[in-house]
Structure formats: C-alpha cells, structure tokens
Design a protein around this motif. Structure first.
Motif, mmCIF file in Angstrom:
data_model
loop_
_atom_site.group_PDB
_atom_site.id
_atom_site.type_symbol
_atom_site.label_atom_id
_atom_site.label_comp_id
_atom_site.label_asym_id
_atom_site.label_seq_id
_atom_site.Cartn_x
_atom_site.Cartn_y
_atom_site.Cartn_z
ATOM 1 N N TYR A 42 -11.471 2.856 -6.065
ATOM 2 C CA TYR A 42 -11.899 1.596 -5.446
ATOM 3 C C TYR A 42 -11.589 0.413 -6.356
ATOM 4 O O TYR A 42 -11.040 -0.602 -5.917
ATOM 5 N N LEU A 43 -11.931 0.533 -7.629
ATOM 6 C CA LEU A 43 -11.716 -0.570 -8.560
ATOM 7 C C LEU A 43 -10.230 -0.904 -8.684
ATOM 8 O O LEU A 43 -9.851 -2.082 -8.770
ATOM 9 N N THR A 44 -9.379 0.113 -8.665
ATOM 10 C CA THR A 44 -7.939 -0.121 -8.726
ATOM 11 C C THR A 44 -7.448 -0.835 -7.475
ATOM 12 O O THR A 44 -6.596 -1.739 -7.556
ATOM 13 N N ALA A 45 -7.983 -0.475 -6.316
ATOM 14 C CA ALA A 45 -7.593 -1.148 -5.076
ATOM 15 C C ALA A 45 -7.969 -2.623 -5.122
ATOM 16 O O ALA A 45 -7.192 -3.493 -4.705
ATOM 17 N N VAL A 46 -9.164 -2.936 -5.634
ATOM 18 C CA VAL A 46 -9.593 -4.327 -5.751
ATOM 19 C C VAL A 46 -8.686 -5.095 -6.710
ATOM 20 O O VAL A 46 -8.232 -6.211 -6.404
ATOM 21 N N ASP A 47 -8.410 -4.513 -7.858
ATOM 22 C CA ASP A 47 -7.558 -5.178 -8.839
ATOM 23 C C ASP A 47 -6.149 -5.406 -8.295
ATOM 24 O O ASP A 47 -5.530 -6.455 -8.534
ATOM 25 N N THR A 48 -5.633 -4.428 -7.559
ATOM 26 C CA THR A 48 -4.295 -4.561 -6.979
ATOM 27 C C THR A 48 -4.240 -5.700 -5.976
ATOM 28 O O THR A 48 -3.312 -6.517 -5.989
ATOM 29 N N ALA A 49 -5.241 -5.758 -5.098
ATOM 30 C CA ALA A 49 -5.290 -6.829 -4.110
ATOM 31 C C ALA A 49 -5.439 -8.190 -4.772
ATOM 32 O O ALA A 49 -4.800 -9.174 -4.376
ATOM 33 N N ALA A 50 -6.279 -8.273 -5.803
ATOM 34 C CA ALA A 50 -6.509 -9.537 -6.500
ATOM 35 C C ALA A 50 -5.246 -10.026 -7.200
ATOM 36 O O ALA A 50 -5.025 -11.243 -7.330
ATOM 37 N N ALA A 51 -4.394 -9.092 -7.632
ATOM 38 C CA ALA A 51 -3.159 -9.450 -8.317
ATOM 39 C C ALA A 51 -2.015 -9.743 -7.347
ATOM 40 O O ALA A 51 -0.899 -10.032 -7.783
ATOM 41 N N GLY A 52 -2.294 -9.668 -6.051
ATOM 42 C CA GLY A 52 -1.266 -9.931 -5.052
ATOM 43 C C GLY A 52 -0.406 -8.733 -4.725
ATOM 44 O O GLY A 52 0.618 -8.863 -4.049
ATOM 45 N N PRO A 66 -7.070 -3.051 5.673
ATOM 46 C CA PRO A 66 -7.827 -3.735 6.735
ATOM 47 C C PRO A 66 -9.038 -4.492 6.192
ATOM 48 O O PRO A 66 -9.312 -5.624 6.622
ATOM 49 N N LEU A 67 -9.765 -3.903 5.244
ATOM 50 C CA LEU A 67 -10.948 -4.568 4.702
ATOM 51 C C LEU A 67 -10.561 -5.826 3.933
ATOM 52 O O LEU A 67 -11.191 -6.880 4.090
ATOM 53 N N PHE A 68 -9.528 -5.746 3.114
ATOM 54 C CA PHE A 68 -9.107 -6.930 2.368
ATOM 55 C C PHE A 68 -8.565 -8.022 3.297
ATOM 56 O O PHE A 68 -8.788 -9.210 3.061
ATOM 57 N N GLU A 69 -7.868 -7.616 4.334
ATOM 58 C CA GLU A 69 -7.270 -8.591 5.249
ATOM 59 C C GLU A 69 -8.307 -9.280 6.131
ATOM 60 O O GLU A 69 -8.129 -10.437 6.517
#
Length: 210
Positions: free
Chosen positions: A54-64, A73-76
C-alpha cells in the motif's frame, strides 16, 4: 500512515482508506503484543510486507508514476463529490486484499523460507480480525436507514462485495503464484490478470451514488 493522515483532508478518498488501514494495523499490532497469534514472527513479517504494498502504491502515485491497476480507481476518484466514504473504504480494501495480500504472502514465504501452508493459521486469524473490523466500518460509514432507501445504489454496492470471498481468492492466488515461482513470466501474467480484475471491481465500487 500517520504522516499521510496529517497531510490529506478528511474527505479525501485515499485518506478515508488510510485511516481505516491505520486502525487495522494498530489493532493487529496490539493483538501481536497480547500474544493472540501463535507465530508472532510470521504474522509480523506478513503484516509489514502487506503494508509495504500500500505504501509503495501511495508513493508511486504521489511521484506521478503508475500504481498497480487495482489502486488506480481509488487514486483517480479520491476527490469525486459523488462517491461516498464507504465506497472509498471498500475500494481500498478490495485493492489491498484482492491484489496485495497474495503478493505479501509470497514475499513472506521467501523472507522466512517457508511455504504458504505454514502461514495459513496466522492468515486465518488476521482474516477473522479483519472481518470484525469490516462490520464496524460498515456500521460507521453506512448512512442511517432514514437517509438510505433500499433502492439507493449504495445499498447494492455495499452488499455485493465480500471481504470473505476476497480473502479466499487472495489465498488461492498466493498458492498459484508460489507454485509458479520457477516460471517468472507466467507468474507475472497471473499477477497482471489479478491486478486488472481487482481494478475493474474497484471501478464498480466507486460508481458515483449521489
């Protein structure tokens, strides 16, 4: 997760899931300390590797970057005004259980030099705890009967997704991936199919309901 909580507004969809997951993690940590699990090392290792996904998914999304399909879907939709808090919570649980849990089991087996069957008892105990917490989440986030009619789409969405079925599917997927560990290309295909399928369910769960 505490750092994320302080940086996101309460209505943010990822923040809704993050608070839920923080509660789950703290509860499991307390139960480990109380001796509720027979193999503390195994459940701790599984818990850490599970959270890392989960933490890696958040960091990946935050970095673009592009997080796994199950999380997209949740991030979008995290700020969509038509999606309710319960939907955000279920979409996050769906992504984390449906995709990440199987990978965390395999990661833990590699780390501890064991097989999935060695983790089954602790897996089931964690699952039982998650089921209790899920009931509490539904009670806390589901609008009251005076606000939600039987024909409301949220009633349908909340009723069709099952943590128990997602957990069973994750255990099966972990077993398949473990058996395919000597065939990395095929294992990656299975993981990608699982990721895409879980992502599709997530999009359904985030259908705007207001």
């Amino acid at each position: 997760m505490r750092d994320f909580r302080s940086g996101w507004p309460p209505g943010d969809g990822v923040a809704v899931f993050n608070q839920l997951y923080l509660t789950v993690t703290e509860t499991i940590g307390a139960r480990i300390g109380d001796g509720a699990f027979g193999d503390r090392a195994a459940v701790s290792a599984l818990d850490v590797r599970f959270a890392e996904r989960y933490l890696t998914a958040v960091d990946t999304a935050a970095a673009g970057g592009r997080p796994p399909d199950c999380w997209r879907p949740l991030f979008e939709h995290r700020r969509h005004p038509g999606v309710r808090p319960l939907q955000f919570a279920l979409a996050g649980i769906n992504a984390h259980i449906g995709h990440d849990l199987a990978l965390a089991v395999v990661d833990t087996c590699h780390a501890l030099d064991c097989v999935p069957g060695d983790l089954e008892e602790e897996f089931e105990r964690v699952g039982d705890l998650l089921a209790v917490l899920e009931e509490r989440i539904r009670d806390d986030l589901m609008p009251g009967p005076d606000l939600l009619g039987i024909a409301d789409p949220l009633t349908h969405l909340a009723g069709v997704w099952s943590l128990e079925r997602a957990r069973d599917a994750a255990w099966t997927a972990a077993g398949v991936l473990w058996r395919l560990r000597g065939l990395p290309l095929l294992a990656e295909e299975v993981r990608a199919w699982t990721d895409a399928g879980v992502g599709l369910v997530g999009r359904f769960l985030l259908t705007p309901c207001r």
